[in-house]
Design a protein around this motif. Structure first.
Motif, PDB file in Angstrom:
ATOM      1  N   THR A  25      16.198 116.793  19.561  1.00 24.20           N
ATOM      2  CA  THR A  25      15.408 116.695  18.107  1.00 24.20           C
ATOM      3  C   THR A  25      16.303 116.960  16.882  1.00 24.20           C
ATOM      4  O   THR A  25      16.974 118.060  17.095  1.00 24.20           O
ATOM      5  CB  THR A  25      13.937 117.188  18.168  1.00 24.20           C
ATOM      6  OG1 THR A  25      14.201 118.549  18.058  1.00 24.20           O
ATOM      7  CG2 THR A  25      13.175 116.535  19.339  1.00 24.20           C
ATOM      8  N   VAL A  26      16.103 116.299  15.714  1.00 19.56           N
ATOM      9  CA  VAL A  26      16.869 117.033  14.616  1.00 19.56           C
ATOM     10  C   VAL A  26      16.191 118.273  14.026  1.00 19.56           C
ATOM     11  O   VAL A  26      16.822 119.470  13.631  1.00 19.56           O
ATOM     12  CB  VAL A  26      16.422 115.904  13.342  1.00 19.56           C
ATOM     13  CG1 VAL A  26      17.025 116.471  12.224  1.00 19.56           C
ATOM     14  CG2 VAL A  26      17.451 114.572  13.659  1.00 19.56           C
ATOM     15  N   LYS A  27      14.824 118.391  14.265  1.00 18.25           N
ATOM     16  CA  LYS A  27      14.219 119.687  13.977  1.00 18.25           C
ATOM     17  C   LYS A  27      14.792 120.979  14.672  1.00 18.25           C
ATOM     18  O   LYS A  27      15.169 122.075  14.291  1.00 18.25           O
ATOM     19  CB  LYS A  27      12.642 119.751  14.277  1.00 18.25           C
ATOM     20  CG  LYS A  27      12.051 121.114  13.921  1.00 18.25           C
ATOM     21  CD  LYS A  27      10.592 121.036  14.224  1.00 18.25           C
ATOM     22  CE  LYS A  27       9.885 122.367  13.892  1.00 18.25           C
ATOM     23  NZ  LYS A  27       8.509 122.228  14.088  1.00 18.25           N
ATOM     24  N   GLU A  37      15.932 121.362   7.752  1.00 15.41           N
ATOM     25  CA  GLU A  37      15.627 120.280   8.178  1.00 15.41           C
ATOM     26  C   GLU A  37      15.997 119.145   7.241  1.00 15.41           C
ATOM     27  O   GLU A  37      16.725 118.038   7.595  1.00 15.41           O
ATOM     28  CB  GLU A  37      14.395 119.835   8.908  1.00 15.41           C
ATOM     29  CG  GLU A  37      14.364 118.555   9.510  1.00 15.41           C
ATOM     30  CD  GLU A  37      12.760 118.639  10.379  1.00 15.41           C
ATOM     31  OE1 GLU A  37      12.416 117.641  10.789  1.00 15.41           O
ATOM     32  OE2 GLU A  37      12.063 119.658  10.442  1.00 15.41           O
ATOM     33  N   ALA A  38      15.679 119.334   5.964  1.00 20.40           N
ATOM     34  CA  ALA A  38      16.040 118.298   4.876  1.00 20.40           C
ATOM     35  C   ALA A  38      17.586 118.182   4.744  1.00 20.40           C
ATOM     36  O   ALA A  38      17.886 117.077   4.612  1.00 20.40           O
ATOM     37  CB  ALA A  38      15.302 118.642   3.739  1.00 20.40           C
ATOM     38  N   PHE A  41      19.097 116.154   7.815  1.00 16.27           N
ATOM     39  CA  PHE A  41      18.567 114.690   7.387  1.00 16.27           C
ATOM     40  C   PHE A  41      19.522 114.172   6.336  1.00 16.27           C
ATOM     41  O   PHE A  41      20.126 113.082   6.464  1.00 16.27           O
ATOM     42  CB  PHE A  41      17.174 114.336   7.109  1.00 16.27           C
ATOM     43  CG  PHE A  41      16.192 114.182   8.041  1.00 16.27           C
ATOM     44  CD1 PHE A  41      16.480 113.136   9.305  1.00 16.27           C
ATOM     45  CD2 PHE A  41      15.363 115.160   8.464  1.00 16.27           C
ATOM     46  CE1 PHE A  41      15.596 113.022  10.240  1.00 16.27           C
ATOM     47  CE2 PHE A  41      14.547 115.096   9.685  1.00 16.27           C
ATOM     48  CZ  PHE A  41      14.528 113.914  10.341  1.00 16.27           C
ATOM     49  N   LYS A  42      19.749 114.785   5.233  1.00 16.29           N
ATOM     50  CA  LYS A  42      20.558 114.255   4.273  1.00 16.29           C
ATOM     51  C   LYS A  42      22.208 114.170   4.858  1.00 16.29           C
ATOM     52  O   LYS A  42      22.595 113.209   4.439  1.00 16.29           O
ATOM     53  CB  LYS A  42      20.727 115.235   3.126  1.00 16.29           C
ATOM     54  CG  LYS A  42      21.401 114.818   1.881  1.00 16.29           C
ATOM     55  CD  LYS A  42      21.434 116.001   0.947  1.00 16.29           C
ATOM     56  CE  LYS A  42      22.382 115.643  -0.373  1.00 16.29           C
ATOM     57  NZ  LYS A  42      22.578 116.690  -1.267  1.00 16.29           N
ATOM     58  N   LEU A  44      22.827 113.633   7.739  1.00 18.81           N
ATOM     59  CA  LEU A  44      22.872 112.359   8.625  1.00 18.81           C
ATOM     60  C   LEU A  44      23.098 111.083   7.806  1.00 18.81           C
ATOM     61  O   LEU A  44      23.423 109.911   8.548  1.00 18.81           O
ATOM     62  CB  LEU A  44      21.723 112.417   9.543  1.00 18.81           C
ATOM     63  CG  LEU A  44      21.544 113.184  10.592  1.00 18.81           C
ATOM     64  CD1 LEU A  44      20.141 113.420  11.298  1.00 18.81           C
ATOM     65  CD2 LEU A  44      22.667 112.959  11.754  1.00 18.81           C
ATOM     66  N   LYS A  45      22.844 110.960   6.628  1.00 23.60           N
ATOM     67  CA  LYS A  45      22.960 109.913   5.799  1.00 23.60           C
ATOM     68  C   LYS A  45      24.587 109.539   5.094  1.00 23.60           C
ATOM     69  O   LYS A  45      24.763 108.658   4.690  1.00 23.60           O
ATOM     70  CB  LYS A  45      22.071 109.732   4.797  1.00 23.60           C
ATOM     71  CG  LYS A  45      20.654 109.653   5.257  1.00 23.60           C
ATOM     72  CD  LYS A  45      19.716 109.332   4.156  1.00 23.60           C
ATOM     73  CE  LYS A  45      18.183 109.562   4.499  1.00 23.60           C
ATOM     74  NZ  LYS A  45      17.242 109.239   3.478  1.00 23.60           N
ATOM     75  N   LYS A  50      28.497 111.199   9.614  1.00 24.51           N
ATOM     76  CA  LYS A  50      28.102 110.318  10.741  1.00 24.51           C
ATOM     77  C   LYS A  50      29.482 109.885  11.493  1.00 24.51           C
ATOM     78  O   LYS A  50      29.258 109.718  12.777  1.00 24.51           O
ATOM     79  CB  LYS A  50      27.500 109.010  10.260  1.00 24.51           C
ATOM     80  CG  LYS A  50      26.147 109.172   9.619  1.00 24.51           C
ATOM     81  CD  LYS A  50      25.393 107.738   9.395  1.00 24.51           C
ATOM     82  CE  LYS A  50      26.331 107.009   8.343  1.00 24.51           C
ATOM     83  NZ  LYS A  50      25.186 105.794   8.068  1.00 24.51           N
TER      84      LYS A  50
END
Length: 203
Positions: A25-27, A37-38, A41-42, A44-45, A50
């Motif tokens: 999981t990302v968490k 976690e934020a 996610f940032k 990963l964009k 990537k």
């Protein structure tokens, strides 16, 4: 290194990539990498992040498959050695029979796979030839087919011509004899079918 994105990431992002590869999981990856976690996610964009993640994942996957392949090869060698060792004494007869049966089964499977591979290669070569326009009819096949077709057409045309010129449905001309391939009945006496008698009656 070109194509890896290594020179565009920070040390924390590199740690995050390692954490992502080891977490489901990302968490969990964020906790392991000690980032929010934020932020993860940032990242990963981000195209560079990537790209680097994809590159590292491929390297890890390849290494894992290589290690598994090496282990399987070692297992296979040990299995073959075990079968060979039990094909004869001091193994009991029942064990020898079992080992021989397993060896023959595996040999048959190997031969079947080899035959299938040969057939697949032949089909691939045939398809490649057709794709390049190299497919040809067997010698004489085209000529025989054309000759049979032409012969059938000739018979059909001749039949149509006969029916039109002198067949059963053809019109009867002035002499009363059909001009087709099937003529009228042969006259029994002179004078029929428009032919004047040699000796007219009363003459």
């Amino acid at each position: 290194m070109a194509g890896t994105g290594e020179d565009k990431l920070s040390a924390r992002q590199e740690l995050a990539i390692v954490a992502l590869l080891g977490s489901s999981t990302v968490k969990g990856a964020a906790e392991q990498a000690k980032v929010s976690e934020a932020s993860l996610f940032k990242w990963l964009k981000d195209p560079a992040f990537k790209q680097r993640l994809s590159y590292v994942r491929k390297i890890v996957t390849d290494q894992a498959f290589t290690a598994v392949g090496t282990d399987l090869q070692e297992i296979g060698r040990n299995a073959v050695a075990t079968i060979k060792r039990n094909l004869g004494p001091p193994a009991p007869p029942a064990v020898q029979v079992r080992a021989a049966t397993v060896a023959l089964d595996k040999l048959a499977n190997w031969q079947m796979v080899a035959d299938l591979q040969e057939q697949i290669e032949g089909l691939k070569a045939q398809l490649a030839g057709q794709a390049h326009g190299e497919h040809r009819e067997p010698p004489g096949a085209g000529g025989e087919a054309a000759g049979a077709s032409n012969g059938a057409d000739a018979v059909r045309v001749a039949g149509d011509a006969g029916a039109a010129a002198g067949g059963p449905d053809a019109p009867v001309h002035g002499d009363g004899v059909a001009a087709g391939p099937v003529a009228g009945p042969v006259p029994d006496e002179p004078g029929e079918a428009g032919v004047a008698p040699l000796f007219p009656p009363g003459g």
